[in-house]
Motif scaffolding. Structure first.
Motif, PDB file in Angstrom:
ATOM      1  N   THR A   2      35.305   3.875 -67.079  1.00 35.36           N
ATOM      2  CA  THR A   2      36.528   4.600 -66.743  1.00 35.36           C
ATOM      3  C   THR A   2      37.701   3.909 -67.130  1.00 35.36           C
ATOM      4  O   THR A   2      38.774   4.264 -66.620  1.00 35.36           O
ATOM      5  N   GLU A  95      30.396  11.395 -63.452  1.00 34.84           N
ATOM      6  CA  GLU A  95      30.783  12.108 -62.332  1.00 34.84           C
ATOM      7  C   GLU A  95      29.992  11.520 -61.240  1.00 34.84           C
ATOM      8  O   GLU A  95      30.924  11.439 -60.292  1.00 34.84           O
ATOM      9  N   ARG A  96      28.823  11.182 -61.173  1.00 34.97           N
ATOM     10  CA  ARG A  96      28.163  10.813 -59.961  1.00 34.97           C
ATOM     11  C   ARG A  96      28.885   9.202 -59.848  1.00 34.97           C
ATOM     12  O   ARG A  96      29.034   8.914 -58.508  1.00 34.97           O
ATOM     13  N   ASP A  97      29.386   8.462 -60.686  1.00 33.23           N
ATOM     14  CA  ASP A  97      29.847   7.104 -60.410  1.00 33.23           C
ATOM     15  C   ASP A  97      31.270   7.324 -59.739  1.00 33.23           C
ATOM     16  O   ASP A  97      31.942   6.129 -59.361  1.00 33.23           O
ATOM     17  N   ALA A  98      31.861   8.364 -59.951  1.00 31.88           N
ATOM     18  CA  ALA A  98      33.411   8.469 -59.746  1.00 31.88           C
ATOM     19  C   ALA A  98      33.523   8.450 -58.257  1.00 31.88           C
ATOM     20  O   ALA A  98      32.689   9.181 -57.616  1.00 31.88           O
ATOM     21  N   ASP A  99      34.433   8.055 -57.774  1.00 33.99           N
ATOM     22  CA  ASP A  99      34.859   8.043 -56.087  1.00 33.99           C
ATOM     23  C   ASP A  99      35.395   9.346 -55.724  1.00 33.99           C
ATOM     24  O   ASP A  99      35.250   9.966 -54.764  1.00 33.99           O
ATOM     25  N   ASP A 100      36.098  10.250 -56.458  1.00 34.91           N
ATOM     26  CA  ASP A 100      36.829  11.241 -56.088  1.00 34.91           C
ATOM     27  C   ASP A 100      37.093  11.969 -57.427  1.00 34.91           C
ATOM     28  O   ASP A 100      37.110  11.753 -58.517  1.00 34.91           O
ATOM     29  N   GLY A 103      39.311  10.616 -60.090  1.00 33.87           N
ATOM     30  CA  GLY A 103      38.285   9.478 -60.838  1.00 33.87           C
ATOM     31  C   GLY A 103      37.324  10.233 -61.550  1.00 33.87           C
ATOM     32  O   GLY A 103      37.238   9.744 -62.735  1.00 33.87           O
ATOM     33  N   THR A 104      36.838  11.246 -61.271  1.00 30.44           N
ATOM     34  CA  THR A 104      36.135  12.081 -62.343  1.00 30.44           C
ATOM     35  C   THR A 104      36.819  12.322 -63.539  1.00 30.44           C
ATOM     36  O   THR A 104      36.174  12.153 -64.554  1.00 30.44           O
TER      37      THR A 104
END
Lengths: 226, 226
Positions: A2, A95-100, A103-104
């Protein structure tokens, strides 16, 4: 992935195909055919590609390849489905790794428009652009790009909608319009990157990040902003 | 042309070529060759096109064509220069017709993303997308797309800068970033329009118009807004 420098970017489509191994640890035949198709496409480009080129890259029984596929467009439609699934899986992972939601969105932007593309990823994007142009006249390619675009647009739209729901984005932001615009911007900058000399990627990445920063001016939790 | 419905849209590139008539009212040979190239490209697409196809479309001396051009890529590089000049002239005209910086930006957006494209314009855009993908590997095509993109980006950037100078846009808008983003969005939506089934054009047109409306919230003259 990211931070805008991830090399594992848009279109890392086929060289990891060995991961599709069956129980015996061997990749299945379809995967091997798709890998061969991809190698032949990278070498020859759509215009000069023939089924014979793909057969040359396929180390198993060539008759098997001719048995399953009638034409190069058959093989390439199969390849697009295969590559599209991999790319969508990569987005789902980000998407799964993003916090919010912000972030996505940042992660999806950085996958498309990584600051540095290694040669493998760059080749993959160039191959996809070549096939994308063929979608103008080949309905099976068009169908695959419709599916891929739709799925990415849905991810973008739903991240924006989540952001509105969470109070990160203002209520008057329309998720459909925002998601579609971001997708077009990413598509355009990726095409420009590989087909013209000026740097289209840096200003667009910075514009989208800036847009997200501007939208998300206030932290809904009342902290100092992210 | 600025209402989003103009049929005289992006890529009306060659069928008006007869306007390049010399003093005797006859179009020059180069123009006739470019028209033949365009007709052959529309019929066959890049992948299946040969110089012989172009020669078939060229009603004057075929030896003249073979005398001037060695290969289909030679002919197509010439065609891209010819088509690019026409498209840039169309944008320059829209710019002259516009009243102010926002009007200029709207006009450029509507030329790229006309709500309705007639079949001729649609064909022209599809031909350009086909050649754009070839710019991945053909340096002469890449050079032409660099020139065209650069010129359009400069127009967009300078319209935004004029808007900032005139007080129509806020001082913190960066013209380079804004102009590049709009160009990528237009490029992406145009490619999506012809290569996938979902409507990418309406939301993007509406987003860019909305963006311009939001930026230009106050009329510098103090009237009620435009």
């Amino acid at each position: 992935m990211t931070d805008g420098t991830g090399g594992d970017a848009n279109g890392g489509v086929a060289d990891d195909a060995v991961a599709d191994a069956g129980d015996d640890g061997e990749p299945d035949v379809e995967t091997l055919i798709m890998e061969a198709t991809y190698r032949a496409l990278r070498t020859h480009g759509y215009a000069d590609l023939s089924v014979a080129h793909i057969a040359e890259e396929f180390e198993k029984s060539k008759s098997l390849l001719y048995y399953h596929y009638d034409s190069k467009d058959d093989l390439l439609a199969g390849f697009l489905e295969f590559a599209g699934d991999r790319f969508l899986a990569m987005l789902a992972e980000a998407e799964r790794d993003a916090d919010d939601p912000v972030g996505t969105l940042r992660a999806l932007v950085d996958i498309y428009l990584a600051a540095e593309l290694d040669e493998e990823m760059s080749e993959a994007q160039r191959a996809i652009i070549d096939l994308r142009a063929q979608a103008v006249s080949e309905p099976r390619f068009r169908e695959e790009f419709t599916r891929i675009d739709r799925s990415i647009r849905e991810r973008l739209v739903s991240a924006v909608a989540d952001g509105v729901d969470a109070g990160v984005f203002p209520l008057d932001v329309d998720p459909e319009t925002a998601g579609s615009s971001v997708l077009s911007m990413l598509t355009g900058a990726m095409v420009q990157r590989h087909t013209a000399a000026d740097d289209a990627v840096t200003p667009v990445r910075s514009a989208v990040h800036g847009y997200l920063d501007d939208l998300a001016v206030e932290d809904p939790e009342g902290d100092d902003g992210a």
